[in-house]
Design an enzyme around this catalytic site. Sequence first.
Site, short mmCIF file in Angstrom:
data_model
loop_
_atom_site.label_atom_id
_atom_site.label_comp_id
_atom_site.label_asym_id
_atom_site.label_seq_id
_atom_site.Cartn_x
_atom_site.Cartn_y
_atom_site.Cartn_z
N CYS A 93 0.88 -1.17 0.00
CA CYS A 93 0.00 0.00 0.00
C CYS A 93 0.92 1.21 0.00
CB CYS A 93 -0.97 -0.02 1.18
SG CYS A 93 -0.25 0.18 2.82
N HIS B 23 14.81 -15.01 11.01
CA HIS B 23 14.43 -14.92 12.42
C HIS B 23 12.96 -15.20 12.67
CE1 HIS B 23 18.01 -12.10 13.53
NE2 HIS B 23 18.36 -13.04 12.67
#
Length: 148
Positions: A63, A96
Amino acid sequence: MKIGLANDHRAYKVKEQLKSLLDDYDIVDYGCYSDERVDYPKYAFILGNAVVNKEVDLGIVMCGTGIGVSIACNKVKGVRCAKIDNKDEAKSAKEHNNANIIAFSAQSHTPEEIKEMVDIFINSTLLADPSYKIRIEQVEKYEETNEY
């Protein structure tokens, strides 16, 4: 690899340019399909469900800022959406957090920059260090039980 794309009106043009750069991948475009104003949650939810239901292997959502769509995607149970702003974050989002959707700002990044970060994300793997797996499991448990 099958990649799902979704966007709001502010990211439409960047998404269209990005699609041509992602020609090595099988792309599924979940909209929106013009620069006419739309509400971003609809497209974030559609993409989130496509990822969770394994219709696609990875989601890319955009967006104007990347913030709204990342928040909306993370409301879909099973989604781990990371808003990415640089190459290090692209790598860490996979290593991670094992993100399954990555979000970008269409006003802050060119399609070429986004493509570079997508490639880094795709070529990274979840680190073997058990602490990362434990943290991901904690997030998933909380999503199921609201307990930590």
